[in-house]
Design a protein around this motif. Structure first.
Motif, PDB file in Angstrom:
ATOM      1  N   SER A   1      12.357  29.731  50.753  1.00 21.00           N
ATOM      2  CA  SER A   1      11.030  30.068  51.266  1.00 21.00           C
ATOM      3  C   SER A   1      11.120  31.005  52.460  1.00 21.00           C
ATOM      4  CB  SER A   1      10.282  28.779  51.645  1.00 21.00           C
ATOM      5  OG  SER A   1       8.935  29.041  51.926  1.00 21.00           O
TER       6      SER A   1
ATOM      7  N   ALA B   1       9.641  34.778  52.377  1.00 24.25           N
ATOM      8  CA  ALA B   1       8.573  35.101  53.325  1.00 24.25           C
ATOM      9  C   ALA B   1       8.999  36.178  54.309  1.00 24.25           C
ATOM     10  CB  ALA B   1       8.157  33.843  54.086  1.00 24.25           C
TER      11      ALA B   1
ATOM     12  N   ALA C   1       4.420  40.574  50.370  1.00 21.10           N
ATOM     13  CA  ALA C   1       3.511  39.529  49.893  1.00 21.10           C
ATOM     14  C   ALA C   1       3.047  39.786  48.470  1.00 21.10           C
ATOM     15  CB  ALA C   1       2.316  39.422  50.831  1.00 21.10           C
TER      16      ALA C   1
ATOM     17  N   ARG D   1       5.566  38.205  45.950  1.00 17.74           N
ATOM     18  CA  ARG D   1       6.146  36.886  46.183  1.00 17.74           C
ATOM     19  C   ARG D   1       5.903  35.927  45.028  1.00 17.74           C
ATOM     20  NH1 ARG D   1       4.316  36.591  52.309  1.00 17.74           N
ATOM     21  NH2 ARG D   1       5.816  38.089  53.146  1.00 17.74           N
TER      22      ARG D   1
ATOM     23  N   GLN E   1       3.962  29.779  51.501  1.00 19.34           N
ATOM     24  CA  GLN E   1       4.412  30.957  52.235  1.00 19.34           C
ATOM     25  C   GLN E   1       3.235  31.752  52.802  1.00 19.34           C
ATOM     26  OE1 GLN E   1       6.778  32.643  49.111  1.00 19.34           O
ATOM     27  NE2 GLN E   1       8.221  30.930  49.231  1.00 19.34           N
ATOM     28  N   THR E   2       2.121  31.784  52.071  1.00 18.08           N
ATOM     29  CA  THR E   2       0.926  32.447  52.575  1.00 18.08           C
ATOM     30  C   THR E   2       0.349  31.695  53.764  1.00 18.08           C
ATOM     31  OG1 THR E   2       0.376  33.365  50.397  1.00 18.08           O
ATOM     32  CG2 THR E   2      -1.421  33.204  52.004  1.00 18.08           C
TER      33      THR E   2
ATOM     34  N   PRO F   1       5.800  34.156  57.835  1.00 12.70           N
ATOM     35  CA  PRO F   1       7.261  34.251  57.932  1.00 12.70           C
ATOM     36  C   PRO F   1       7.870  33.402  59.032  1.00 12.70           C
ATOM     37  CG  PRO F   1       6.290  36.431  57.651  1.00 12.70           C
ATOM     38  CD  PRO F   1       5.154  35.480  57.895  1.00 12.70           C
TER      39      PRO F   1
ATOM     40  N   SER G   1       7.620  29.483  57.824  1.00 15.69           N
ATOM     41  CA  SER G   1       7.818  29.110  56.421  1.00 15.69           C
ATOM     42  C   SER G   1       8.979  28.141  56.236  1.00 15.69           C
ATOM     43  CB  SER G   1       8.032  30.361  55.563  1.00 15.69           C
ATOM     44  OG  SER G   1       9.144  31.099  56.023  1.00 15.69           O
TER      45      SER G   1
END
Length: 438
Positions: free
Chosen positions: A128, A132, A137, A140, A341-342, A346, A349
């Motif tokens: 993850s 991230a 994005a 992903r 992850q959203t 980063p 995560s």
């Protein structure tokens, strides 16, 4: 074509493609190593004279240390080099797999399974964090679906080749060979492992959320419970599908290997397709909430419904329904981690994923042990399938009521502001998409 869609179709740099391939292959090895004991379960049970309850405890022991150490692993990958943390964990779990083939007692097997759980705890927080931090994005979902495919192919390969080899040569040689060969993965990883700062544009300057801040988020608890519910069925299949097919449906070891492999290969194909559809859907205007929640809800309902139905029909139709279970599990696998992850971003995560896995993967221990106790008391698998289906319904509610909407959390950060001669510190609270997270 929109900017997002142009970004979506742009190929990843060659180095990132190598990294993604290595991550997918590592989770492939990961799930062979954690699932191979269940493939050996019928022979292991007879050799050691264990009851179903004892076998369930042995199968669940991996998850005791796995869940506990996930919190530490999530913290580590956010604090030190994620690539080195993954390498050390990989070495530890491969060595534990090799050692299993040389052991003869229940207690020794229990200890080495605990060590296996410690090593494998680094995997998903590291995956993850890497995705991230280094992957855009817009790609992903596809990247996560590749890892999910590796996850599904591991049990498929383990059941297909492992079942055949164990029936001919015994279970010990399989553990030794797989564990020793797995260590070769470290050579290309040391060459291609990601280094550097990653995608700086997506980093929130100065935002360093604590574990407590993550635990205050309603959406975090939604992902924790959501993973628990979706993982329950997956671990139920990994731990008990071989035993179920051999002892209750009376398939041979060879037939069990082929059926089990087909179920997990269907899961792998489904996760890959759903991941690509998800990225495309978002590129043409679909919101992350709509896209990912659609896959989660349809997948969980399909998993629960087909599992329950498969326990009520004859062997042939049961196999067809189990294939649909594999497809449904693949649907949820493609969206679980893009959501986290959203939400986390980063910087958080690794810790978010560590906490989520620590909570969610307790379902592996529960599914393994509860199924064993149910078998001891009822003598068949119906109520075990019914429990798995009920857990799927709880999962639907958790994703819908606790996680939505899928929008990045804006983490607390401190900014010093001068007010004349008086220093004032402003606190920006953790929010979801600019509003209170609740």
């Amino acid at each position: 074509m929109t900017t997002d869609s142009m970004t979506d179709v742009k190929k990843l740099p060659r180095t990132l493609r190598y990294v993604l391939a290595l991550l997918a292959f590592s989770v492939f090895i990961n799930y062979i190593d954690r699932g191979n004991l269940s493939i050996a379960a019928p022979m292991l049970k007879d050799e050691l004279g264990m009851s179903a309850s004892q076998l369930g405890l042995l199968l669940s022991s991996f998850f005791w240390t796995y869940s506990l150490f996930l919190i530490l692993s999530g913290w580590l990958v956010d604090r030190v080099s994620v690539s080195w943390v993954l390498a050390i964990g990989f070495f530890l779990w491969s060595a534990a797999t090799t050692a299993t083939g040389f052991l003869h007692g229940f207690t020794a097997l229990l200890v080495v399974r605990l060590v296996l759980g410690m090593g494998e705890s680094v995997a998903y927080p590291a995956y993850s964090k890497i995705l991230a931090k280094y992957f855009p994005a817009s790609q992903r979902a596809s990247a996560n679906s590749m890892i999910a495919s590796g996850l599904a192919c591991g049990p498929a390969f383990g059941m297909l080749l492992g079942g055949v080899l164990m029936s001919r040569f015994g279970w010990r040689s399989f553990f030794v060979v797989v564990g020793a060969i797995s260590l070769v993965w470290l050579l290309p990883w040391f060459r291609w492992m990601p280094r550097g700062l990653g995608i700086a544009a997506e980093m929130q300057p100065g935002a360093e959320p604590t574990t407590l801040e993550i635990l205050k988020q309603r959406a975090a608890w939604g992902t924790f419970l959501g993973l628990f519910c979706s993982a329950y069925s997956l671990y139920f299949l990994i731990a008990w599908l071989p035993f179920y097919l051999v002892r209750e449906r009376h398939f041979s070891m060879d037939a069990m290997a082929k059926i089990g492999a087909a179920v997990f290969l269907t899961q792998a194909l489904s996760s890959t397709v759903c991941g690509r559809i998800g990225d495309r859907w978002i590129a043409v205007g679909g919101t992350r909430t709509r896209v990912h929640m659609t896959f989660m809800i349809v997948g969980l309902l399909g998993t629960g419904g087909c599992l329950l139905a498969s326990a009520l029909v004859g062997p042939t139709l049961s196999v067809a329904l189990l294939l649909l279970v594999g497809a449904s599990v693949g649907s949820t696998s493609a969206s679980t981690w893009p959501v986290s992850q959203t939400l986390a971003g980063p910087r958080a995560s690794g810790r978010w994923t560590g906490l989520q896995c620590a909570f969610g993967n307790t379902s592996g221990a529960l599914a393994s042990a509860v199924t064993g106790f149910i078998l001891d008391r009822t003598g068949d698998f119906f109520w075990a399938f019914a429990v798995a289906a009920a857990v799927c319904i709880v999962g639907v509610l958790s994703w819908l009521l606790l996680v939505c909407p899928v929008e990045p959390v804006i983490w607390t950060r401190r900014t010093s502001v001068s007010l004349g001669n008086v220093g004032a510190e402003l606190m920006v609270g953790p929010t979801m998409g600019g509003s209170n997270a609740g």
